[in-house]
Motif scaffolding. Structure first.
Motif, PDB file in Angstrom:
ATOM      1  N   VAL A 248     -38.430  23.382 -27.404  1.00 28.61           N
ATOM      2  CA  VAL A 248     -38.191  24.788 -26.721  1.00 28.61           C
ATOM      3  C   VAL A 248     -36.721  24.839 -26.286  1.00 28.61           C
ATOM      4  CG1 VAL A 248     -38.505  25.780 -24.257  1.00 28.61           C
ATOM      5  CG2 VAL A 248     -40.331  24.379 -25.086  1.00 28.61           C
ATOM      6  N   LYS A 249     -36.288  25.955 -26.620  1.00 27.80           N
ATOM      7  CA  LYS A 249     -34.607  26.140 -26.297  1.00 27.80           C
ATOM      8  C   LYS A 249     -34.495  26.288 -24.788  1.00 27.80           C
ATOM      9  CE  LYS A 249     -33.447  28.823 -30.268  1.00 27.80           C
ATOM     10  NZ  LYS A 249     -32.929  30.082 -30.835  1.00 27.80           N
ATOM     11  N   VAL A 250     -33.831  25.469 -24.095  1.00 26.62           N
ATOM     12  CA  VAL A 250     -33.548  25.029 -22.942  1.00 26.62           C
ATOM     13  C   VAL A 250     -32.076  25.122 -22.398  1.00 26.62           C
ATOM     14  CG1 VAL A 250     -33.883  23.765 -20.803  1.00 26.62           C
ATOM     15  CG2 VAL A 250     -35.225  23.393 -22.741  1.00 26.62           C
ATOM     16  N   LEU A 251     -31.752  25.803 -21.406  1.00 22.54           N
ATOM     17  CA  LEU A 251     -30.317  25.980 -20.856  1.00 22.54           C
ATOM     18  C   LEU A 251     -30.372  25.597 -19.309  1.00 22.54           C
ATOM     19  CD1 LEU A 251     -27.495  26.987 -21.418  1.00 22.54           C
ATOM     20  CD2 LEU A 251     -28.085  29.112 -20.446  1.00 22.54           C
ATOM     21  N   ARG A 252     -29.608  24.462 -19.174  1.00 25.95           N
ATOM     22  CA  ARG A 252     -29.878  23.666 -17.714  1.00 25.95           C
ATOM     23  C   ARG A 252     -28.343  24.405 -17.019  1.00 25.95           C
ATOM     24  NH1 ARG A 252     -29.309  21.558 -13.009  1.00 25.95           N
ATOM     25  NH2 ARG A 252     -29.695  19.249 -12.887  1.00 25.95           N
ATOM     26  N   LEU A 253     -28.754  25.269 -15.747  1.00 23.89           N
ATOM     27  CA  LEU A 253     -27.568  25.462 -15.104  1.00 23.89           C
ATOM     28  C   LEU A 253     -27.401  24.702 -13.934  1.00 23.89           C
ATOM     29  CD1 LEU A 253     -28.430  29.220 -14.796  1.00 23.89           C
ATOM     30  CD2 LEU A 253     -26.882  28.287 -16.330  1.00 23.89           C
ATOM     31  N   GLY A 254     -26.153  24.606 -13.464  1.00 26.49           N
ATOM     32  CA  GLY A 254     -25.707  23.517 -12.481  1.00 26.49           C
ATOM     33  C   GLY A 254     -24.425  22.956 -12.890  1.00 26.49           C
ATOM     34  N   ASN A 255     -23.803  22.354 -11.831  1.00 30.05           N
ATOM     35  CA  ASN A 255     -22.467  21.537 -11.917  1.00 30.05           C
ATOM     36  C   ASN A 255     -22.701  20.350 -12.900  1.00 30.05           C
ATOM     37  OD1 ASN A 255     -20.269  19.937 -11.705  1.00 30.05           O
ATOM     38  ND2 ASN A 255     -19.656  21.144 -10.117  1.00 30.05           N
ATOM     39  N   PRO A 256     -22.290  20.251 -14.066  1.00 29.16           N
ATOM     40  CA  PRO A 256     -22.520  18.885 -14.735  1.00 29.16           C
ATOM     41  C   PRO A 256     -22.281  17.734 -14.145  1.00 29.16           C
ATOM     42  CG  PRO A 256     -21.071  20.724 -16.080  1.00 29.16           C
ATOM     43  CD  PRO A 256     -21.330  20.956 -14.647  1.00 29.16           C
ATOM     44  N   ALA A 257     -21.409  17.699 -13.190  1.00 29.02           N
ATOM     45  CA  ALA A 257     -21.389  16.396 -12.457  1.00 29.02           C
ATOM     46  C   ALA A 257     -22.524  16.161 -11.757  1.00 29.02           C
ATOM     47  CB  ALA A 257     -20.207  16.637 -11.246  1.00 29.02           C
ATOM     48  N   GLN A 338     -30.308  33.797 -25.356  1.00 30.62           N
ATOM     49  CA  GLN A 338     -31.129  32.968 -26.463  1.00 30.62           C
ATOM     50  C   GLN A 338     -32.003  31.921 -25.939  1.00 30.62           C
ATOM     51  OE1 GLN A 338     -27.957  31.381 -28.896  1.00 30.62           O
ATOM     52  NE2 GLN A 338     -26.950  33.297 -29.307  1.00 30.62           N
ATOM     53  N   ALA A 339     -31.752  31.683 -24.681  1.00 31.60           N
ATOM     54  CA  ALA A 339     -32.449  30.576 -24.061  1.00 31.60           C
ATOM     55  C   ALA A 339     -34.124  31.131 -23.694  1.00 31.60           C
ATOM     56  CB  ALA A 339     -31.990  30.155 -22.686  1.00 31.60           C
ATOM     57  N   GLN A 340     -35.073  30.207 -24.146  1.00 34.31           N
ATOM     58  CA  GLN A 340     -36.353  30.807 -23.675  1.00 34.31           C
ATOM     59  C   GLN A 340     -36.671  30.013 -22.292  1.00 34.31           C
ATOM     60  OE1 GLN A 340     -37.839  28.175 -27.035  1.00 34.31           O
ATOM     61  NE2 GLN A 340     -39.281  29.774 -27.308  1.00 34.31           N
ATOM     62  N   VAL A 341     -36.016  28.900 -21.701  1.00 31.89           N
ATOM     63  CA  VAL A 341     -36.321  28.481 -20.593  1.00 31.89           C
ATOM     64  C   VAL A 341     -34.940  28.163 -19.730  1.00 31.89           C
ATOM     65  CG1 VAL A 341     -37.257  26.409 -19.206  1.00 31.89           C
ATOM     66  CG2 VAL A 341     -38.682  27.402 -21.131  1.00 31.89           C
ATOM     67  N   ILE A 342     -34.805  28.682 -18.508  1.00 33.53           N
ATOM     68  CA  ILE A 342     -33.492  28.310 -17.851  1.00 33.53           C
ATOM     69  C   ILE A 342     -34.006  27.411 -16.804  1.00 33.53           C
ATOM     70  CG2 ILE A 342     -31.673  29.188 -16.317  1.00 33.53           C
ATOM     71  CD1 ILE A 342     -31.602  31.751 -18.068  1.00 33.53           C
TER      72      ILE A 342
END
Length: 635
Positions: A248-257, A338-342
């Motif tokens: 699945v094309k996933v995009l992870r939001l949030g501070n990388p730290a 483009q992301a399927q899942v955020i």
């Protein structure tokens, strides 16, 4: 609406208590005490700063004093730089998030357009920071809910509050996913049938995450994009990894730290690096950084002309950064499309990148651990919502005693399970524990409906070994041994030295009896009390027998083991007193979590006389005797 007004009151109470604790530890504590406690580094040497993804400066620093003092800074924690001492630190502050930290070095991400001169010119320190973002977003979400008079979110609000009934359009899956068992298929069909709300109740080891991931994947056959959230970064990272593994094309939001190393590849910041315009973006940032460095370069003679030149260079650097921001905005928009899942935490779902975005379906995992006001944040973006969790395990963490008493400890998950029982499917087959480890929790919490899968039902450490190795459960009763609990004068947490020593000795005996050459089992030592956890850590470090096992041993509180599993779990109950006082042990859901972390061996040590003042532990004593797992220290 009264229920929502009540939630606003509870948010206020919780914030006030949290702030009070912060002020006690940081604001009202002198600098030299904060340094001793490890809540402050001062002074620090700013070793360098560079612009990273997300237009954030990453500032590297070293602490120059109290090098051997343990500190409380953690990756993902909010901090503030300050200049000078306590008298003027409020005037010169710069907020950030810890990206990386070890004993004496730290890297902090700062979202400022430019860094203040005092960061390089004055004596600087770093304090832990009170972060009110969560409270602000929770309050905003509840206020929005109260104002709704029409629309899909208003309907969903009324259903979740129990004012309306949930609707379903029955769906039967013809091509069933091979990974799922019969009850997981029922849960999946329930999700696909739900027009408003579906609930997956996942007891320990029943494959809740597997079911949720498959549900997301099949939902994407009908919907272009979904939002997947959870209360903690750890839970979000796990879902991100599992979904990515399924292609699945996933995009992870949030501070990388705040994101773990595996899920980091799926963050917005990392995926920007693979964009075709990234080289151009990097070039713009480099130009801006070089101009800024040139502007701030130390000059022996610094007059009016030099000052004007500095201002001009800083203006040009700022203009270039604005161009970079525009380029980055278009790159981000394309990645989101483009992301399927955020994926994001509950509070992270208000990210500026998706603030105005709606989703046909929002999946929320571990809902039973989330404060109700926080759970409403992503629901505001949903046409329908899928809950997953287990209200028989850890409840939401509440700091305010009064807020807890008034109901903040009751999750929206728990309320929905009671209001809409027809929307709930409980998973029944567990793939983690030996049957005997499972059965007590099964009877106490799950109405005896759980079944152990054949692959785990009879697993033990060693079937041919001693009773300690060949049985799944052992309860060692310290009654009459004089193992009284004590209270630590500083932390006020309880500990029990004799019990801790006995637990470690029993573990040593168990491990020395294991045949050589076999794979070493993973081991967890659990206690509900921080003081006992610290004592157990000391004993493990001081044990010569456990020296070769240390990398396989984890010692933590109950909360620290949520979502984990180990081959061996050893629990120290701690409480042993004539009054029958149990403290934390009264929260039987925490004990459910502790006991169900074990795969092959559950070792418990406690005082039956003290424990039996509670019906739950009376039942436990009867159970361990029934399965011949009871052992007295006098035997």
């Amino acid at each position: 609406m009264d229920e929502l007004k009540h939630l606003l009151e509870l948010i206020h109470l919780e914030k006030e208590e949290d702030l009070k604790q912060y002020e006690k530890e940081i604001l009202n504590t002198p600098l030299h005490i904060r340094k001793q406690k490890g809540t402050c580094w001062h002074p620090v040497e700013v070793a360098g700063a560079q612009i990273e993804a997300g237009e954030q400066y990453h500032i590297s620093l070293k602490r120059l004093t109290h090098m051997d003092t343990p500190h409380v800074f953690q990756t993902g924690g909010s901090v503030t730089f300050f200049a000078g001492g306590d008298d003027d630190r409020k005037d010169k502050q710069l907020r950030g998030v810890v990206v990386a930290v070890d004993k004496s070095e730290m890297k902090i991400a700062v979202g400022a357009d430019e860094l203040p001169d005092w960061l390089y010119e004055e004596e600087v320190g770093v304090d832990m920071l009170f972060d009110d973002v969560t409270y602000r977003e929770m309050r905003h979400a509840i206020e929005q809910l109260m104002q709704l008079e029409e629309g899909r979110t208003q309907v969903l609000r009324d259903i979740l509050l129990g004012v309306r009934k949930a609707s379903f359009t029955p769906v039967t899956i013809v091509s069933k996913p091979e990974l799922l068992n019969d009850k997981q298929i029922v849960a999946l069909e329930n999700i696909l049938s739900a027009e408003d709300i579906a609930v997956v109740h996942g007891p320990p080891g029943t494959g809740k995450t597997t079911t949720l991931v498959q549900s997301v994947k099949i939902t994407l056959e009908q919907e272009k994009q979904v939002l997947v959230t959870a209360p903690s970064n750890t839970a979000v990272d796990l879902l991100t990894e599992k979904l990515a593994e399924k292609g699945v094309k996933v995009l992870r939001l949030g501070n990388p730290a705040r994101v773990n190393s595996v899920a980091l590849d799926y963050t917005l910041e990392e995926q920007l690096k693979g964009h075709m315009d990234y080289k151009f973006l990097k070039k713009l940032r480099k130009q801006a950084d070089e101009m800024r460095r040139e502007a701030l370069k130390h000059k022996r003679n610094f007059g009016r002309e030099e000052r004007e030149q500095r201002k001009q260079l800083l203006r040009e650097a700022k203009d270039i950064l604005k161009d970079a921001q525009r380029v980055e905005y278009y790159m981000i928009e394309s990645l989101i499309e483009q992301a399927q899942v955020i994926t994001a935490t509950l509070v992270g779902s208000v990210s500026k990148y998706i603030r105005k975005r709606r989703f046909s379906t929002v999946f929320i995992d571990e809902v039973a651990q989330a404060l109700e006001p926080a759970t409403w944040i992503p629901i505001l973006k949903a046409d329908r919502v899928v809950f997953a969790g287990d209200h028989c395990q850890l409840p939401p963490t509440v700091k305010s005693f009064l807020a807890e008493k008034k109901g903040l400890g009751i999750s929206l998950f728990e309320k929905v399970v009671k209001r809409h029982p027809g929307a709930v499917v409980m998973l029944e087959e567990q793939y983690r524990m030996n049957q005997q480890i499972m059965e007590f929790s099964n009877q106490e919490f799950y109405k005896g409906e759980l079944k152990a899968h054949a692959t785990v039902a009879s697993q033990v450490l060693n079937k041919e070994g001693s009773k300690l190795l060949s049985t799944a459960v052992t309860f060692v009763d310290t009654v009459g041994g004089g193992y009284d609990d004590k209270r630590h004068p500083d932390s006020l947490s309880f500990y029990n030295e004799e019990e801790a020593t006995l637990l470690v000795q029993t573990l040593e005996q168990m491990l020395t009896e294991l045949p050589e050459g076999e794979t070493k089992p993973s081991i967890g030592l659990i206690s509900p009390y921080r003081a006992q956890v610290s004592l157990l850590k000391e004993l493990v470090l001081g044990s010569k027998v456990l020296e070769e096992w240390r990398e396989y041993i984890q010692v933590h509180s109950v909360d620290g083991f949520q979502g984990q599993e180990k081959d061996i779990i050893a629990i120290s109950m701690v409480r042993s007193n004539a009054e029958g006082k149990l403290g934390f042990l009264n929260d039987t859901r925490r004990m459910n979590v502790a006991m169900t972390r074990a795969r092959k061996k559950l070792l418990m040590i406690g005082d039956s006389a003290t424990l039996s003042s509670h019906s739950f532990y009376q039942d436990l004593m009867e159970y361990v005797q029934e399965i011949e797992a009871y052992q007295s220290i006098w035997e």
